[in-house]
Each structure stands twice: as structure tokens, then as C-alpha cells.
Design a protein around this motif. Structure first.
Motif, short mmCIF file in Angstrom:
data_model
loop_
_atom_site.label_atom_id
_atom_site.label_comp_id
_atom_site.label_asym_id
_atom_site.label_seq_id
_atom_site.Cartn_x
_atom_site.Cartn_y
_atom_site.Cartn_z
N GLY A 1 -6.63 -27.47 8.73
CA GLY A 1 -7.00 -28.72 9.36
C GLY A 1 -7.35 -28.66 10.93
O GLY A 1 -7.27 -29.42 11.62
N ASP A 2 -7.59 -27.25 11.25
CA ASP A 2 -7.58 -27.12 12.77
C ASP A 2 -9.22 -26.95 13.09
O ASP A 2 -9.49 -25.67 12.62
N ALA A 3 -9.75 -27.27 13.61
CA ALA A 3 -11.29 -27.25 14.21
C ALA A 3 -11.42 -25.66 14.69
O ALA A 3 -12.39 -24.99 14.44
N ALA A 4 -10.56 -25.37 15.71
CA ALA A 4 -10.60 -24.31 16.58
C ALA A 4 -10.30 -22.89 15.70
O ALA A 4 -11.06 -21.88 15.57
N LEU A 5 -9.38 -23.34 14.62
CA LEU A 5 -9.31 -22.19 13.46
C LEU A 5 -10.20 -22.05 12.69
O LEU A 5 -10.86 -20.95 12.34
N ASP A 6 -11.12 -22.97 12.45
CA ASP A 6 -12.36 -23.01 11.43
C ASP A 6 -13.27 -21.94 12.20
O ASP A 6 -13.82 -21.47 11.35
N VAL A 7 -13.46 -22.33 13.54
CA VAL A 7 -14.37 -21.44 14.25
C VAL A 7 -14.18 -19.98 14.07
O VAL A 7 -14.90 -19.00 13.81
N LEU A 8 -12.77 -19.52 14.32
CA LEU A 8 -12.24 -18.30 14.19
C LEU A 8 -12.41 -17.60 12.71
O LEU A 8 -12.96 -16.60 12.40
N ILE A 9 -12.26 -18.53 11.78
CA ILE A 9 -12.50 -18.34 10.17
C ILE A 9 -13.90 -17.83 10.03
O ILE A 9 -14.19 -16.84 9.45
N ASP A 10 -14.89 -18.67 10.61
CA ASP A 10 -16.38 -18.33 10.59
C ASP A 10 -16.75 -16.89 11.21
O ASP A 10 -17.55 -16.13 10.44
N GLU A 11 -16.23 -16.81 12.27
CA GLU A 11 -16.14 -15.54 12.69
C GLU A 11 -16.00 -14.43 12.09
O GLU A 11 -16.32 -13.36 11.87
N ALA A 12 -14.46 -14.73 11.36
CA ALA A 12 -14.02 -13.31 10.77
C ALA A 12 -14.74 -13.23 9.32
O ALA A 12 -14.79 -12.10 9.17
N LYS A 13 -15.45 -14.42 9.03
CA LYS A 13 -16.09 -14.22 7.64
C LYS A 13 -17.55 -13.33 8.14
O LYS A 13 -17.91 -12.47 7.14
N THR A 14 -17.88 -13.54 9.16
CA THR A 14 -19.16 -12.71 9.39
C THR A 14 -19.05 -11.27 9.69
O THR A 14 -19.72 -10.57 9.36
N LYS A 15 -17.78 -10.93 10.27
CA LYS A 15 -17.37 -9.51 10.45
C LYS A 15 -17.09 -9.01 9.33
O LYS A 15 -17.59 -7.70 8.90
N PHE A 16 -16.32 -9.90 8.32
CA PHE A 16 -16.03 -9.21 7.13
C PHE A 16 -17.22 -8.93 6.16
O PHE A 16 -17.31 -7.89 5.43
N ASN B 1 1.14 -20.84 17.27
CA ASN B 1 -0.08 -20.05 17.57
C ASN B 1 -0.86 -19.53 16.26
O ASN B 1 -0.76 -18.47 15.88
N LYS B 2 -1.60 -20.44 15.82
CA LYS B 2 -2.51 -20.35 14.52
C LYS B 2 -3.30 -19.27 14.72
O LYS B 2 -3.69 -18.40 13.62
N SER B 3 -3.92 -18.88 15.58
CA SER B 3 -5.05 -17.67 15.99
C SER B 3 -4.20 -16.67 15.63
O SER B 3 -4.69 -15.55 15.19
N ALA B 4 -3.13 -16.35 16.54
CA ALA B 4 -2.30 -15.09 16.19
C ALA B 4 -2.09 -14.86 14.63
O ALA B 4 -2.06 -13.60 14.12
N ILE B 5 -1.70 -15.81 14.06
CA ILE B 5 -1.23 -15.72 12.40
C ILE B 5 -2.67 -15.23 11.93
O ILE B 5 -2.50 -14.52 10.99
N LEU B 6 -3.61 -15.90 12.17
CA LEU B 6 -4.73 -15.64 11.39
C LEU B 6 -4.98 -14.22 11.51
O LEU B 6 -5.34 -13.53 10.77
N LYS B 7 -4.96 -13.74 12.81
CA LYS B 7 -5.32 -12.14 13.13
C LYS B 7 -4.41 -11.29 12.36
O LYS B 7 -4.72 -10.23 11.84
N ILE B 8 -3.31 -11.78 12.18
CA ILE B 8 -2.35 -10.90 11.43
C ILE B 8 -2.68 -10.87 9.86
O ILE B 8 -2.74 -9.90 9.14
N PHE B 9 -3.00 -12.07 9.40
CA PHE B 9 -3.46 -12.22 8.02
C PHE B 9 -4.75 -11.27 7.67
O PHE B 9 -4.76 -10.52 6.68
#
Length: 181
Positions: free
Chosen positions: A143-158, A104-112
Motif C-alpha cells: 500500500g505504498d504509492a511510491a513503491l508501486d511506481v518502482l514496481i512498475d519500473e521494475a516490471k518494464t525492465k524485467f 526503507n521499502k525501496s532498498a528492500i525491493l531492490k534486494i528482492f
């Protein structure tokens, strides 16, 4: 405590992790989380931080749904970070491996992302956050496209949070250095 436990996590990491990873009576792992995330040596390493990366991933793979979450909460997140300091060179390879191997990469990204805010700092919080914002792109190597979308969203919020912090710091500085009339 560090002088007693750290050698076990370096020499027999899987056995040490198994011995310390236990469920509380309420079903949580809070006691284990506190035990394994505490800084145990003068360099700021935690038990999980001292665990070799390959051993940590192997241990997580025995029960991926819960152990990768636990590893994300306790692993070394940044390279070049000095305990209590703000100098960060990049994302730790262990953190990237935890993200890459987690089911569950999105859960790990949220923790990070929750750990990106420094616990202690000296200097400008906005500057530290701006530096850490650039590190998010290092997580794209998974290399996960769905994760890249979440990273872009996080960068905007950040970026918005950094802008607000810049304004707050500027207001505080004006209030401190304003002239008396």
C-alpha cells in the motif's frame, strides 16, 4: 550444521538471531550473511527461513536500518519453491512482511529484485523469469504509492530482460537443432 542450529532458530529465534548476527572487522555483516543464508536442511530452509515471521519482524524492529536489509537478503522469498527447483507459487508472506515493515521499502525491493534471478534452474530461464514477473504485483499489497511506481519500473525492465532471454534461447535452440548442409 543444520541439525544443530535449526532447532534454536525455531524455538528461540530472537536469541539465535542475536547470537549469529555479528559485524565483521570491516564493518560488514558478510560472515553472518553467509552463515544465516546457507541452506541448513533437506527442504532447503535457511536459519532465517525457519524463524517465525513475527519473531523476525520483532528482531528487525530493534535496529530497523540494518536488520531489515539483512532480513531481505536472507528470508524466504518465494512460497512453493523447492531448493534448486523452479516451481514458485507466490511471494512468501515473510518477504511481504519484511517489505511492509521496513523503513526503507525501496532498498528492500531492490534486494528482492536482485534475488528474482534463479540460482539454479532446469528448463527455460525466460519462462521462470516470466512467472516471477507476475509475482511483483503481490508486493503492491504493502500500500505504498511510491513503491508501486518502482514496481512498475521494475516490471518494464524485467519484461525487456525476458524478451532478450527469449531471443537468446531461440538462437541457441536454432544453433543446436540446425541441419547440416
Amino acid at each position: 550444521l543444520g541439525h544443530i542450529l535449526m532447532p534454536f532458530f525455531k524455538a528461540c529465534p530472537i536469541a539465535a538471531l542475536n547470537a549469529c548476527y555479528f559485524q565483521d572487522s570491516d564493518g560488514s555483516y558478510q560472515t553472518a550473511l553467509r552463515l544465516l543464508s546457507v541452506r541448513m536442511d533437506r527442504h532447503g530452509d535457511s536459519a532465517v527461513g525457519a524463524t517465525p515471521e513475527a519473531a523476525l519482524i520483532e528482531w528487525c524492529n530493534d535496529s530497523p536500518e540494518d536488520r531489515f536489509i539483512f532480513a531481505a537478503q536472507t528470508c524466504t522469498l518465494f512460497e512453493g519453491a523447492i531448493h534448486g527447483g523452479d516451481n514458485v507459487v507466490g511471494m512468501a508472506s515473510t518477504a511481504v512482511s519484511v517489505l511492509r515493515n521496513a523503513p526503507n521499502k525501496s532498498a528492500i525491493l531492490k534486494i528482492f529484485l536482485g534475488r528474482f534471478h534463479p540460482m539454479a534452474l532446469s528448463g527455460s530461464l525466460a519462462t521462470i523469469l516470466r512467472q516471477r514477473l507476475m509475482l511483483l504485483d503481490q508486493l503492491r499489497s504493502v500500500g505504498d504509492a511510491a513503491l508501486d511506481v518502482l514496481i512498475d519500473e521494475a516490471k518494464t525492465k524485467f519484461a525487456s530482460a525476458i524478451e532478450r532471454e527469449d531471443e537468446r534461447e531461440e538462437t541457441d535452440e536454432r544453433a543446436r537443432t540446425g541441419s547440416f548442409e
